[in-house]
Design a protein around this motif. Sequence first.
Motif, PDB file in Angstrom:
ATOM      1  N   THR A 215      93.898  22.811  18.007  1.00 57.80           N
ATOM      2  CA  THR A 215      92.511  22.655  18.444  1.00 57.80           C
ATOM      3  C   THR A 215      91.609  23.221  17.365  1.00 57.80           C
ATOM      4  N   TYR A 216      90.740  22.381  16.846  1.00 55.28           N
ATOM      5  CA  TYR A 216      89.765  22.853  15.860  1.00 55.28           C
ATOM      6  C   TYR A 216      88.556  23.398  16.595  1.00 55.28           C
ATOM      7  N   ARG A 217      88.075  24.534  16.134  1.00 55.47           N
ATOM      8  CA  ARG A 217      86.844  25.084  16.700  1.00 55.47           C
ATOM      9  C   ARG A 217      85.804  25.156  15.610  1.00 55.47           C
TER      10      ARG A 217
ATOM     11  N   THR B 156     101.451   6.895   7.752  1.00 58.70           N
ATOM     12  CA  THR B 156     100.810   5.630   7.404  1.00 58.70           C
ATOM     13  C   THR B 156     100.117   5.056   8.630  1.00 58.70           C
ATOM     14  N   HIS B 157      99.177   4.131   8.390  1.00 59.39           N
ATOM     15  CA  HIS B 157      98.696   3.348   9.529  1.00 59.39           C
ATOM     16  C   HIS B 157      99.009   1.870   9.305  1.00 59.39           C
ATOM     17  N   ASP B 158      99.956   1.619   8.393  1.00 57.37           N
ATOM     18  CA  ASP B 158     100.346   0.259   8.046  1.00 57.37           C
ATOM     19  C   ASP B 158     101.722  -0.016   8.675  1.00 57.37           C
TER      20      ASP B 158
ATOM     21  N   GLY C  53      99.994   5.708  13.219  1.00 57.22           N
ATOM     22  CA  GLY C  53      98.950   5.870  14.237  1.00 57.22           C
ATOM     23  C   GLY C  53      97.607   5.423  13.713  1.00 57.22           C
ATOM     24  N   THR C  54      96.687   5.198  14.644  1.00 54.78           N
ATOM     25  CA  THR C  54      95.359   4.737  14.246  1.00 54.78           C
ATOM     26  C   THR C  54      94.595   5.881  13.595  1.00 54.78           C
ATOM     27  N   SER C  55      93.502   5.521  12.943  1.00 53.19           N
ATOM     28  CA  SER C  55      92.714   6.520  12.225  1.00 53.19           C
ATOM     29  C   SER C  55      92.185   7.586  13.181  1.00 53.19           C
ATOM     30  N   GLY C  56      92.344   8.833  12.783  1.00 56.22           N
ATOM     31  CA  GLY C  56      91.803   9.931  13.580  1.00 56.22           C
ATOM     32  C   GLY C  56      92.696  10.408  14.707  1.00 56.22           C
ATOM     33  N   CYS C  57      93.944   9.887  14.786  1.00 55.35           N
ATOM     34  CA  CYS C  57      94.795  10.268  15.910  1.00 55.35           C
ATOM     35  C   CYS C  57      95.491  11.604  15.661  1.00 55.35           C
ATOM     36  N   GLY C  58      95.384  12.147  14.453  1.00 57.84           N
ATOM     37  CA  GLY C  58      95.943  13.468  14.213  1.00 57.84           C
ATOM     38  C   GLY C  58      97.140  13.501  13.269  1.00 57.84           C
ATOM     39  N   LYS C  59      97.394  12.429  12.559  1.00 60.86           N
ATOM     40  CA  LYS C  59      98.562  12.371  11.662  1.00 60.86           C
ATOM     41  C   LYS C  59      98.487  13.420  10.567  1.00 60.86           C
ATOM     42  N   THR C  60      97.338  13.458   9.879  1.00 58.18           N
ATOM     43  CA  THR C  60      97.183  14.421   8.794  1.00 58.18           C
ATOM     44  C   THR C  60      97.282  15.846   9.317  1.00 58.18           C
ATOM     45  N   THR C  61      96.724  16.060  10.495  1.00 58.04           N
ATOM     46  CA  THR C  61      96.782  17.388  11.096  1.00 58.04           C
ATOM     47  C   THR C  61      98.239  17.826  11.274  1.00 58.04           C
ATOM     48  N   VAL C  62      99.084  16.908  11.769  1.00 56.97           N
ATOM     49  CA  VAL C  62     100.498  17.235  11.957  1.00 56.97           C
ATOM     50  C   VAL C  62     101.138  17.576  10.609  1.00 56.97           C
TER      51      VAL C  62
ATOM     52  N   ASP D 200     101.360  11.894   2.819  1.00 56.05           N
ATOM     53  CA  ASP D 200     100.231  11.510   3.666  1.00 56.05           C
ATOM     54  C   ASP D 200      99.564  10.251   3.118  1.00 56.05           C
ATOM     55  N   GLU D 201      99.908   9.119   3.656  1.00 57.28           N
ATOM     56  CA  GLU D 201      99.382   7.828   3.200  1.00 57.28           C
ATOM     57  C   GLU D 201      99.309   7.756   1.676  1.00 57.28           C
ATOM     58  N   PRO D 202     100.441   7.956   1.002  1.00 53.85           N
ATOM     59  CA  PRO D 202     100.389   8.067  -0.456  1.00 53.85           C
ATOM     60  C   PRO D 202      99.950   6.772  -1.136  1.00 53.85           C
TER      61      PRO D 202
ATOM     62  N   ALA E 172      84.887  22.740  20.452  1.00 50.89           N
ATOM     63  CA  ALA E 172      86.329  22.657  20.240  1.00 50.89           C
ATOM     64  C   ALA E 172      86.775  21.198  20.285  1.00 50.89           C
ATOM     65  N   TRP E 173      87.708  20.857  19.396  1.00 46.31           N
ATOM     66  CA  TRP E 173      88.247  19.500  19.373  1.00 46.31           C
ATOM     67  C   TRP E 173      89.761  19.602  19.309  1.00 46.31           C
ATOM     68  N   GLU E 174      90.397  19.082  20.362  1.00 37.28           N
ATOM     69  CA  GLU E 174      91.859  19.134  20.405  1.00 37.28           C
ATOM     70  C   GLU E 174      92.394  17.925  19.641  1.00 37.28           C
ATOM     71  N   ALA E 175      92.791  18.150  18.412  1.00 31.24           N
ATOM     72  CA  ALA E 175      93.254  17.046  17.568  1.00 31.24           C
ATOM     73  C   ALA E 175      94.670  16.632  17.934  1.00 31.24           C
ATOM     74  N   VAL E 176      95.538  17.614  18.186  1.00 30.14           N
ATOM     75  CA  VAL E 176      96.946  17.333  18.482  1.00 30.14           C
ATOM     76  C   VAL E 176      97.358  18.123  19.716  1.00 30.14           C
TER      77      VAL E 176
HETATM   78  N1  LIG Z   1      88.921  20.718   9.899  1.00 34.89           N
HETATM   79  C1  LIG Z   1      88.637  20.031  11.007  1.00 34.89           C
HETATM   80  N2  LIG Z   1      87.698  20.492  11.863  1.00 34.89           N
HETATM   81  C2  LIG Z   1      87.403  19.807  12.991  1.00 34.89           C
HETATM   82  N3  LIG Z   1      87.985  18.663  13.360  1.00 34.89           N
HETATM   83  C3  LIG Z   1      88.929  18.162  12.553  1.00 34.89           C
HETATM   84  C4  LIG Z   1      89.303  18.810  11.338  1.00 34.89           C
HETATM   85  N4  LIG Z   1      90.261  18.080  10.727  1.00 34.89           N
HETATM   86  C5  LIG Z   1      90.465  17.020  11.545  1.00 34.89           C
HETATM   87  N5  LIG Z   1      89.680  17.065  12.650  1.00 34.89           N
HETATM   88  C6  LIG Z   1      89.647  16.089  13.732  1.00 34.89           C
HETATM   89  O1  LIG Z   1      90.951  15.935  14.219  1.00 34.89           O
HETATM   90  C7  LIG Z   1      91.231  14.574  14.489  1.00 34.89           C
HETATM   91  C8  LIG Z   1      92.488  14.141  13.740  1.00 34.89           C
HETATM   92  O2  LIG Z   1      92.219  14.159  12.342  1.00 34.89           O
HETATM   93  P1  LIG Z   1      93.319  13.746  11.279  1.00 34.89           P
HETATM   94  O3  LIG Z   1      92.744  13.943   9.953  1.00 34.89           O
HETATM   95  O4  LIG Z   1      94.589  14.444  11.591  1.00 34.89           O
HETATM   96  O5  LIG Z   1      93.471  12.194  11.603  1.00 34.89           O
HETATM   97  P2  LIG Z   1      94.421  11.115  10.917  1.00 34.89           P
HETATM   98  O6  LIG Z   1      95.319  10.589  11.965  1.00 34.89           O
HETATM   99  O7  LIG Z   1      95.050  11.673   9.704  1.00 34.89           O
HETATM  100  O8  LIG Z   1      93.382   9.961  10.538  1.00 34.89           O
HETATM  101  P3  LIG Z   1      93.348   9.004   9.233  1.00 34.89           P
HETATM  102  O9  LIG Z   1      94.354   7.940   9.443  1.00 34.89           O
HETATM  103  O10 LIG Z   1      91.953   8.451   9.278  1.00 34.89           O
HETATM  104  O11 LIG Z   1      93.608   9.862   8.049  1.00 34.89           O
HETATM  105  C9  LIG Z   1      89.996  13.794  14.110  1.00 34.89           C
HETATM  106  O12 LIG Z   1      89.294  13.503  15.283  1.00 34.89           O
HETATM  107  C10 LIG Z   1      89.213  14.751  13.257  1.00 34.89           C
HETATM  108  O13 LIG Z   1      87.834  14.563  13.465  1.00 34.89           O
END
Ligand SMILES: Nc1ncnc2c1ncn2[C@@H]1O[C@H](COP(=O)(O)OP(=O)(O)OP(=O)(O)O)[C@@H](O)[C@H]1O
Lengths: 254, 255
Positions: free
Chosen positions: B12-14, B193-195, B40-49, B160-162, B19-23
């Motif tokens: 959860t990002y604060r 990837t999202h491909d 996964g689709t854009s913004g679903c949290g892949k990079t966060t993981v 990460d989506e190299p 607060a935003w629960e990304a994963v």
């Molecule tokens: N540092 C941060 N602070 C707040 N929110 C964040 C932060 N990093 C990511 N998020 C949020 O967490 C969610 C997931 O982000 P993430 O970058 O993991 O997505 P993603 O699946 O990698 O997307 P993409 O395919 O577009 O790269 C998004 O809604 C994003 O807005």
Amino acid sequence: MRTDRLAVVAGYVAGFALLFLIWHLAATLLVKSVLFPPPLPVLERAIVLIEDNILQEQIVASMRRILQGFLIGSAIGIPIGLAIGSFRIVRWLLEPWTEFFRFIPAVAMITVAVIWFGIGEESKVFLIAYTTVFVVIISTAAGVGAVGRDKIRAAQCLGASRLQVFALVALPATVPYILTGMRLAMANAFVTIVAAELVASNDGLGKLLWDARLFMQIEDIFVALVALGLLGFATDRVFRLLIRAFAGRFNATV
Amino acid sequence: MALVTLEGVGKTYRGRTGAWEAVRDFTLDLAEGEFFCLLGTSGCGKTTVLNMVAGFEQPTAGRILLDGRPVDRPGADRGVVFQGHDSLYDWLTALDNIAFGLRLRGMGRGERRAKAEHYLKMVGLTGQGAKHPSELSGGMKQRIQIARALANDPRILLMDEPFGALDAMTRAVLQGELSRIWAETRKTVLFITHDIEEAVALATRVGVMKRGPGGTLKAVIPIDLPFPRERTSDAFMAAFREVHALIHDEIHGAH
Ligand SMILES: Nc1ncnc2c1ncn2[C@@H]1O[C@H](COP(=O)(O)OP(=O)(O)OP(=O)(O)O)[C@@H](O)[C@H]1O
Ligand SMILES: [Mg+2]
């Protein structure tokens, strides 16, 4: 590459030739006043001054002060800039200083410098160091802040310690910023040294200008002006070369 | 035992926007030697993981283990290939970039040069080692990144989506090369990837993520096709359709 460089040099030569041509035309056709001599008498005067070893002495005097102050200022400014860029506490502590002093120009400090250090070398070197240090601090700190996050992360997941991240990533990535700051500082140093020598000095290009004004030796004034321009041009070239070398291609380390 | 374990991982990002629960509750075991694609689709949290596995960010729930030990910071056991190529060092040659991790470990000049040359060859850039990143194309830079990560011999490669920023043709070539390198080295890979086609072409397993907030793993599909993969084969198409059906729901919002 070769032809490129030749073209650049040819361009510079042509550019300078054009500048002197316009000067000549302006002086002989437009102004026609003893107060604005054409390039040729100025050149003749310069040769006399060089033969008498006067011009060289003034150049050496000014450049020595510039170099000393510039090196001292950079030597102080770079580590402080690195520290400000790297540690938030240092930033909070020192940023008020840099933000305060950088608005007090070196020319405004001439009076204080002369009172403190006299009209000898010390006051000039102090003023040049003063004018150098804040510019270098600010651009060095900005450089540290601008190091890409992924560059640092890549080093971390290749096993770099904090010290290694600093020495092998942050520092080299900041070098172009440091050099850019030094380049700007060098331009300031020229302004400062002339002002300081005009006000209080026994030699230097500023003194040459001052004496020439006193005795209405108009050619001497122009000799000093051209010398300043050429010296500044040459030093700036050196910095541009250094910046380019560090910005990408030429240096290797393994 | 799994090489990497994610146990109920949440993030959860604060920030200023609250607060935003990304994963949320992300659980997965990665086995030694597998090629896992997280799709996964854009913004679903892949990079966060991936950032949490890399140790760049800390989970706010659950835990991540590598070889049974908790991950709490970046380390040489997890090599990362970044999406952009800002991570390369402009002031070093391609070869010196590849040798960077070896240099950190204090390996001698001759030895690390020989090793870097080996990986330069592996990514198909023999003879280009003296160039600086500014003299390389986008595809070449990604090859250098891959070589740099591999030269360090990590336990797992995190990508990460190299190939995300590359044109379609270069991407296909690099996918083929990565697949070949993986078959040669059998390095464990977590690839984001999202491909869909990219995932089906490369992976031994594809994990499909559910949209955020609270992005999590929705399904894991094994892709039991031989390498090198024939993208026009019926079996490939069938696998593609299977993954596509899952992702389709995500894109169009059905749950
Ligand atoms: N540092 C941060 N602070 C707040 N929110 C964040 C932060 N990093 C990511 N998020 C949020 O967490 C969610 C997931 O982000 P993430 O970058 O993991 O997505 P993603 O699946 O990698 O997307 P993409 O395919 O577009 O790269 C998004 O809604 C994003 O807005
Ligand atoms: Mg992402």
